[in-house]
Design a protein around this motif. Structure first.
Motif, PDB file in Angstrom:
ATOM      1  N   PHE A 748     -10.054 -25.829 -97.045  1.00 54.91           N
ATOM      2  CA  PHE A 748     -11.190 -26.416 -97.762  1.00 54.91           C
ATOM      3  C   PHE A 748     -12.464 -26.333 -96.928  1.00 54.91           C
ATOM      4  CE2 PHE A 748      -7.412 -28.777 -99.309  1.00 54.91           C
ATOM      5  CZ  PHE A 748      -7.420 -28.324-100.612  1.00 54.91           C
ATOM      6  N   VAL A 749     -12.314 -26.526 -95.606  1.00 52.71           N
ATOM      7  CA  VAL A 749     -13.491 -26.445 -94.732  1.00 52.71           C
ATOM      8  C   VAL A 749     -14.054 -25.024 -94.731  1.00 52.71           C
ATOM      9  CG1 VAL A 749     -14.277 -26.680 -92.348  1.00 52.71           C
ATOM     10  CG2 VAL A 749     -12.665 -28.347 -93.300  1.00 52.71           C
ATOM     11  N   ARG A 750     -13.159 -24.063 -94.707  1.00 55.91           N
ATOM     12  CA  ARG A 750     -13.599 -22.670 -94.640  1.00 55.91           C
ATOM     13  C   ARG A 750     -14.340 -22.237 -95.893  1.00 55.91           C
ATOM     14  NH1 ARG A 750      -9.053 -20.796 -93.663  1.00 55.91           N
ATOM     15  NH2 ARG A 750      -8.475 -20.113 -95.749  1.00 55.91           N
ATOM     16  N   THR A 751     -13.965 -22.751 -97.056  1.00 55.77           N
ATOM     17  CA  THR A 751     -14.537 -22.274 -98.317  1.00 55.77           C
ATOM     18  C   THR A 751     -15.494 -23.249 -98.962  1.00 55.77           C
ATOM     19  OG1 THR A 751     -12.646 -23.178 -99.528  1.00 55.77           O
ATOM     20  CG2 THR A 751     -12.475 -20.891 -98.757  1.00 55.77           C
ATOM     21  N   MET A 752     -15.791 -24.388 -98.324  1.00 53.83           N
ATOM     22  CA  MET A 752     -16.584 -25.404 -99.020  1.00 53.83           C
ATOM     23  C   MET A 752     -18.029 -24.957 -99.233  1.00 53.83           C
ATOM     24  SD  MET A 752     -17.182 -28.347 -96.148  1.00 53.83           S
ATOM     25  CE  MET A 752     -18.147 -28.061 -94.674  1.00 53.83           C
TER      26      MET A 752
END
Length: 836
Positions: A748-752
């Motif tokens: 989620f952090v990578r694609t937020m």
């Protein structure tokens, strides 16, 4: 003393007792009249007048009665001993039984007419009992001295006291025997209670009798002083009996209400019936209980002490009428049931009994409400626990229960004894769903489950996995002749028998069909592999059966390269756990996004394999989780982490260290004790150890997992949810298991920045953490933009390559000191290379 009526109709055994008493009393009375007695005339009193006065005295003493409860009936206490003494003085002892019978008969006829409602046989029984008692007392007195028209001396007073005692014992025993026969209760206890209640009055009666005799000797005018004195004594006796009854009532009330403190409806209702019988001396008690489903259960008891129960269909009465023993049971205005207390006719309830009944009904209603609520909650909990480990369609154990129960079953098998696991998959099951519909598919699965259950032997474990897979664990492969040397052929025969049995045509949704299945069979010595590994091998064999076109195939390790390598890896890992230089920790700090201070350090295991080189957890942890090395491996990693934490303490660093736990580790009830021992050995406070768990444990909903997590929390260890957001029902997880920290998964952090859904999940997680008072740590932060976005959302901390890569334990102390010094100086280096 005389027994009062406790039932509406005297049973056969009571009538028999009446006849026996009369058979003794009447001959005694008649025989006394037939015996010639020389009676000198005293003044103007003729012998007949003397007998008449004696009968009158006996009648008056019966009319001036007092009553007290004994069980479901009552005992009358009278001035009988006083009348007995006066009667023996006025009339010959031979005539006194007849005078007593006549006087008692007249008195009880009057009492029956004005107060009681007694049958003629009961009246004769009372008169007969008194006649027998007087006859026995007269014999006892005459054995010492003849009191008729004699001067009162100490010796004569002693003889009269002895006769009075005999009179007391006979009347008390006959009254107790009557109640015992009527209510099927021990006569001894009733007799002793009656004597205790009569003791004071007995002594007073003897003194009054002797005083009256003394007054008659001196001057009859002294008798004019008797009525006030007798009235005061009557009031004293009555007050004493009422006080005793009051103590008995509230003592019985306290005991009965204590017995209501149960959480089972049947126990509470039974105790309620027994308590009401004891408190109110009732003939019978009924308790109707209204259950949550609207049905009613009636509990009925009588003075014999037996309680029966039955379902009733009629509704609760809307009005209670004039019955004082009918009380509704309510809690907060809601009907709980109905209490019926049938009081003896001779003892109608007064205001005191009505108040006690109302208070008892309130206590009973509350107890029944609590018990019913508890049972409903327990049924719901049991149903939830059952559904968590059972397939809802077939009611067979599901995969999670199969793995747990299967491992437990394997531990009970002697090591090296062969066991087998059969994994069955229905062929072309999808065609049934597509052609006939899912309802038909469910019906087919239920039919298959029923057939497999019929073929399952005691001690074997059958389960349904997802879809159309069924598993059977066989822990006893002994052949009929006791030979275990060829377990594989036996297991294959068993698998073929299952296939043949399923092939028998069955009708589903109006269509007759034959079920075809593929079965994978694996046989292994007990202790060589756990159930998860056996399932994996059986799946391999089952796929071989499908690909080969046969219905049954056995596991061939030569065709399972992954398994061979895995077994070798596990053997090498066992050796690595015995040394101290192969398994090492790589430590990665997490930093506060506001201050840059370290919030914790995650311990990541690395394997310096002497032949394979450096291995990351991805290369070997999955194999460990499916083996019996998981527990020692977990203890090894925690021990390594606490060793590092202890070194930090000596350096003055107070930073938590976190260790990842496998979901299977939470099935080990010994885990909390092992961790507690390691904490004590290294002298590390429990709060500095963080155990990271994944959301996948929520899928099991097993009680042992909740117990292990609760024990860890009670120990003081902190719990963290790793990879939050990727598991099943994250919010449900947090409501089941209280934790201290959540770690947002790196995906989620990578694609937020590019995916609104990921950003929304991160935002919701941060907000949820703040509301629940949890630390929120973002994993996998690799860029300054990600750091800035997380800081803007209010995320507590983060870790990732943007800050630090995992590093050896000998370098972490310098990094932690640098972060702490920078945070105190309000300098925030967020990269290991010093870049901002």
């Amino acid at each position: 003393m005389t027994a009062q009526r406790a039932t509406a109709a005297a049973p056969r055994r009571i009538r028999a007792l009446h006849i026996v008493v009369l058979a003794i009393a009447l001959p005694a009375a008649i025989a006394g009249l037939l015996i010639p007695v020389d009676v000198p005339s005293a003044g103007d009193l003729s012998p007949l007048a003397r007998a008449g006065i004696a009968a009158g005295v006996m009648a008056l003493c019966q009319l001036a009665r007092l009553r007290f409860r004994v069980g479901a009936g009552a005992v009358s206490v009278t001035w009988g001993e006083a009348a007995f003494i006066v009667g023996l003085y006025l009339a010959p002892a031979e005539w006194l039984p007849a005078a007593t019978f006549a006087g008692a008969l007249v008195a009880w006829i009057l009492l029956t007419f004005f107060t009681d409602r007694r049958s003629p046989l009961e009246i004769l029984h009372v008169a007969g009992s008194l006649t027998v008692a007087v006859a026995v007392g007269a014999v006892a007195t005459r054995a010492v001295a003849d009191p008729f028209d004699a001067r009162l001396t100490p010796a004569l007073a002693g003889a009269l006291a002895l006769g009075s005692l005999a009179y007391l014992l006979v009347t008390g025993w006959l009254a107790a025997l009557t109640l015992s026969v009527r209510h099927a209760r021990p006569a001894g206890g009733l007799f002793l209670r009656a004597l205790r209640a009569k003791l004071l009055m007995f002594v007073g009666n003897i003194l009054v009798g002797l005083l009256v005799v003394s007054m008659i000797e001196r001057d009859l005018r002294w008798l004019l002083l008797l009525p006030p004195a007798l009235w005061l004594l009557q009031q004293t006796y009555g007050h004493r009996l009422r006080a005793d009854e009051e103590r008995r009532l509230w003592s019985a009330f306290a005991h009965a209400t204590r017995e209501l403190s149960q959480l089972d409806e049947r126990i509470v209702a039974t105790a309620g019936v027994s308590g009401a019988l004891s408190i109110f001396g009732a003939e019978a008690v009924e308790i109707d209980v209204v259950r949550p489903d609207g049905k009613r259960r009636r509990y009925t008891g009588d003075a014999s002490g037996t309680v029966s129960e039955a379902d009733v269909s009629e509704p609760l009465p809307e009005t209670l009428g004039d019955d004082p023993g009918l009380v509704p049971l309510r809690v907060a205005g809601s009907p709980v049931g109905l209490l019926r207390v049938r009081f003896p006719r001779a003892l109608e309830p007064g205001e005191r009994e009505r108040m006690a009944l109302s208070a008892y009904a309130d206590a009973l209603a509350t107890a029944l409400h609590d018990a019913t609520t508890h049972q409903a909650l327990k049924a719901l909990t049991d149903r939830s626990a059952y559904e968590a480990v059972h397939d809802p369609l077939t009611q067979l154990p599901n995969r999670a229960a199969f793995l747990l129960k299967g491992d437990a079953a394997l531990r009970r098998v002697v090591r090296e004894v062969p066991v087998a696991l059969l994994l069955l998959d229905v062929d072309r099951f999808k065609e049934v769903n597509d052609t006939l519909g899912h309802a038909a598919g469910d019906e087919l699965l239920q039919a298959i489950a029923a057939r497999l259950t019929a073929l399952t032997e005691p001690g074997e474990l059958l389960a349904r996995f997802d879809g159309d897979e069924f598993a059977l664990l066989v822990t006893d492969l002994e052949t009929p002749d006791g030979d275990r040397s060829s377990p594989m052929p036996q297991a294959l025969r068993r698998a073929r028998a299952l296939v043949e049995h399923l092939a028998t045509p069955t009708e589903v949704a109006g269509v007759v069909m034959s079920v075809e299945a593929s079965v994978g069979v694996v046989v292994a010595p007990a202790g060589s592999a756990d159930v998860a590994e056996l399932v994996r091998r059986a799946e391999n064999a089952m796929y071989q059966a499908k690909e080969g076109g046969g219905s049954v195939a056995w596991y061939d390790s030569a065709k399972d390269e992954a398994s061979t390598d895995r077994l070798a890896l596990l053997a090498e890992l066992r050796e690595a756990l015995a040394v101290d230089d192969q398994l090492v920790l790589a430590l990665q700090p997490a930093v506060d996004l506001d201050t840059g201070a370290p919030t914790g350090v995650e311990a990541l295991i690395r394997w310096r394999h002497p032949r394979r080189g450096s291995l990351s957890p991805v290369d070997f942890v999955r194999s460990v989780e499916g083996s019996d090395l998981l527990a020692p491996f977990t203890r090894y990693v925690v021990d390594k982490a606490l060793t590092v934490a202890a070194e930090w303490s000596r350096e003055g660093l107070d930073v938590p260290i976190s260790v990842n736990l496998s979901p299977r580790s939470l099935l080990d009830p010994h885990l909390p004790a092992d961790i507690a021992e390691l904490l004590r050995r290294h002298r590390v406070p429990p709060r500095r150890l963080v155990l990271e768990i994944t959301e996948t444990v929520v899928l099991s909903e097993l009680e042992v997992i909740d117990e292990v997590l609760s024990a860890l929390r009670d120990l003081g260890v902190q719990l963290s949810v790793d990879d939050f957001g990727t598991g099943y029902s994250s919010f449900t997880f947090l409501t089941r298991i209280p934790v201290h920290e959540v770690k947002i998964d790196r995906s989620f952090v990578r694609t937020m920045a590019d995916a609104p859904i990921s950003a929304a999940i991160v935002n919701a997680t941060v907000d949820l953490g703040h509301r629940l008072g949890l630390r929120v740590v973002a994993e996998g932060v690799e860029t300054a933009d990600q750091r800035a976005a997380l800081a803007a959302l209010g995320c507590s901390a983060a870790q990732g390559y943007h800050f630090f890569k995992p590093m050896p334990a000998d370098k972490i102390v310098a990094v932690l000191r640098s972060l702490l010094d920078s945070a105190q100086a309000q300098v925030f280096p967020l990269r290991a290379d010093g870049a901002s």
